[in-house]
Design a protein around this motif. Structure first.
Motif, short mmCIF file in Angstrom:
data_model
loop_
_atom_site.label_atom_id
_atom_site.label_comp_id
_atom_site.label_asym_id
_atom_site.label_seq_id
_atom_site.Cartn_x
_atom_site.Cartn_y
_atom_site.Cartn_z
N GLY A 1 -13.27 -1.26 11.87
CA GLY A 1 -14.05 -1.50 10.66
C GLY A 1 -13.16 -1.82 9.48
O GLY A 1 -11.93 -1.68 9.53
N GLU A 2 -13.78 -2.26 8.40
CA GLU A 2 -13.06 -2.60 7.18
C GLU A 2 -13.63 -1.83 6.00
O GLU A 2 -14.86 -1.64 5.92
CB GLU A 2 -13.18 -4.11 6.92
N PRO A 3 -12.76 -1.37 5.11
CA PRO A 3 -11.31 -1.53 5.19
C PRO A 3 -10.69 -0.51 6.15
O PRO A 3 -11.10 0.65 6.16
CB PRO A 3 -10.85 -1.26 3.75
N ALA A 4 -9.78 -0.98 6.98
CA ALA A 4 -9.10 -0.09 7.92
C ALA A 4 -8.09 0.76 7.14
O ALA A 4 -7.32 0.23 6.35
CB ALA A 4 -8.38 -0.90 8.99
N PRO A 5 -8.07 2.07 7.33
CA PRO A 5 -7.12 2.92 6.62
C PRO A 5 -5.68 2.49 6.90
O PRO A 5 -5.30 2.29 8.05
CB PRO A 5 -7.40 4.32 7.17
N ALA A 6 -4.93 2.34 5.86
CA ALA A 6 -3.53 1.93 5.99
C ALA A 6 -2.76 2.41 4.77
O ALA A 6 -3.34 2.78 3.76
CB ALA A 6 -3.42 0.41 6.13
N ARG A 7 -1.49 2.41 4.89
CA ARG A 7 -0.63 2.74 3.76
C ARG A 7 0.49 1.71 3.70
O ARG A 7 0.79 1.05 4.71
CB ARG A 7 -0.06 4.15 3.89
N ARG A 8 1.08 1.56 2.54
CA ARG A 8 2.18 0.62 2.39
C ARG A 8 3.47 1.37 2.07
O ARG A 8 3.47 2.27 1.24
CB ARG A 8 1.87 -0.40 1.29
N ILE A 9 4.53 0.98 2.75
CA ILE A 9 5.85 1.54 2.46
C ILE A 9 6.61 0.51 1.64
O ILE A 9 6.72 -0.66 2.01
CB ILE A 9 6.61 1.87 3.75
N VAL A 10 7.12 0.95 0.51
CA VAL A 10 7.77 0.06 -0.45
C VAL A 10 9.18 0.59 -0.75
O VAL A 10 9.38 1.80 -0.90
CB VAL A 10 6.95 0.00 -1.75
N ALA A 11 10.13 -0.32 -0.81
CA ALA A 11 11.47 0.02 -1.31
C ALA A 11 11.47 -0.21 -2.81
O ALA A 11 11.11 -1.29 -3.28
CB ALA A 11 12.53 -0.83 -0.63
N CYS A 12 11.85 0.81 -3.55
CA CYS A 12 11.83 0.75 -5.01
C CYS A 12 13.26 0.88 -5.52
O CYS A 12 14.02 1.74 -5.06
CB CYS A 12 10.95 1.87 -5.54
N VAL A 13 13.64 0.01 -6.46
CA VAL A 13 14.97 0.04 -7.06
C VAL A 13 14.84 -0.12 -8.57
O VAL A 13 13.78 -0.46 -9.09
CB VAL A 13 15.89 -1.06 -6.49
N ARG A 14 15.94 0.12 -9.27
CA ARG A 14 15.95 -0.14 -10.70
C ARG A 14 16.13 -1.64 -10.93
O ARG A 14 16.94 -2.28 -10.24
CB ARG A 14 17.09 0.63 -11.38
N PRO A 15 15.38 -2.24 -11.85
CA PRO A 15 15.50 -3.68 -12.10
C PRO A 15 16.95 -4.07 -12.39
O PRO A 15 17.64 -3.43 -13.19
CB PRO A 15 14.61 -3.91 -13.32
N GLY A 16 17.39 -5.11 -11.72
CA GLY A 16 18.77 -5.59 -11.88
C GLY A 16 19.71 -5.02 -10.85
O GLY A 16 20.72 -5.66 -10.51
#
Length: 329
Positions: A265-280
């Motif tokens: 079904g939609e929306p299918a449960p999901a999560r997003r993994i993100v790499a976060c850094v300081r700008p620059g």
């Protein structure tokens, strides 16, 4: 002259609201926080704080300074990157922090790859929850944070962070063997509305993800047991004490009699993994090598989001963010 360390104290005060909370976040004493801000005010010959009862309020000069703070920090990161690029090889300590599942699925293979491609790099991995990862990044105590953006995470318009999407991680339903929902073809999440759920409410990234997914499916989950570590959660599921959402990248313990059920079904449960850094900072050779290794690991785990490793940053000043939601990952 502006001391960026003192400016960081002012920026933390704007985020946390009180001297006491700022001191706790920066691992300083309240008197040290006040002293740093007083010295910054003397350096710039402006008033930065005004007393208001037992609290303090930022002055217009302080808010003006904070509007320029993101640019100053980004320029400093670019300068450091250009200086590091003068070296012939990529070497030094690369600090990564992240939630447990992202460390296991992405950081571990990424670091293994770095050891072969850049032997001069010494990795340092720290397991922290998403909210703590954002704070470590701002404090300059880590270089890359692997986080799970959620309802309380800093928005993409927050110019203190640069976001690199890595992985779209589907969530499955974990039930005991023989359970009515243990169907290989999968089930809609709504069919689990009357089940008891196993999830820790506090200090846990998984809890807001669960509540958002269940709300989209039309119900509020009844929490029967509050447990955080995945192996323990699986053991409780096996014992018939409830069900849980299990991220696709988290393996099912082989000794437990449990079944991973795909959710339809939609929306299918999901999560997003993100790499976060300081700008620059992503231009720094060490950080760039780490991001490239994480991208490769993400592809092996299920694919990098988007066509490339493009950095996503806010174009508008987002201001200080709310503390990010936290959890085991």
């Amino acid at each position: 002259m502006i001391d960026l360390r003192r400016l960081n104290v002012l920026r933390a005060l704007a985020e946390h609201g009180t001297v006491t909370a700022t001191a706790a976040a920066l691992h300083l004493t309240p008197s040290a926080v006040s002293q740093q801000i007083r010295q910054l005010a003397r350096d710039l010959d402006v008033e930065l704080l005004r007393p208001e009862g037992r609290l303090v309020r930022l002055t217009p000069a302080a808010r003006l300074l904070l509007r320029h703070a993101d640019t100053l920090y980004a320029q400093w990161e670019v300068t450091r990157a250009e200086l590091a690029a003068q070296n012939e090889s990529v070497a030094g300590t690369l600090r990564l922090c992240g939630v447990s599942s992202a460390i296991a699925a992405l950081a571990a293979p990424a670091v293994a790859g770095l050891r072969g491609s850049h032997p001069g790099v010494t990795p340092l991995i720290i397991e922290e929850e998403s909210g703590d990862c954002y704070r470590l990044l701002l404090a300059g105590e880590t270089d890359i944070a692997l986080v799970l953006p959620g309802p309380d995470a800093p928005p993409v318009t927050d110019r203190r962070f640069a976001h690199v999407p890595l992985l779209h991680d589907r969530q499955d339903l974990l039930v005991p063997e023989g359970h009515r929902l243990a169907r290989p073809e999968g089930v809609p999440l709504a069919e689990a509305a009357e089940e008891g759920w196993i999830v820790k409410k506090r200090n846990n990234d998984t809890y807001p993800l669960l509540t958002v997914a269940c709300a989209a499916a039309g119900f509020s989950p009844h929490i029967t047991h509050q447990v955080k570590e995945w192996y323990s959660v699986s053991a409780l599921v096996e014992a018939g004490l409830g069900v849980c959402l299990l991220p696709r990248i988290v393996p099912v313990p082989s000794r437990h009699a449990v079944v991973r059920v795909p959710l339809r079904g939609e929306p299918a449960p999901a999560r997003r993994i993100v790499a976060c850094v300081r700008p620059g900072s992503d231009e720094h050779p060490l950080v760039a090598a780490g991001l490239a290794a994480l991208r490769s690991a993400a592809r092996e785990a299920g694919g990098v989001e988007g066509p490339d490793f493009a950095r996503v940053t806010g174009e508008a000043g987002g201001g200080p963010a709310s503390p990010a939601y936290q959890g085991p990952g």
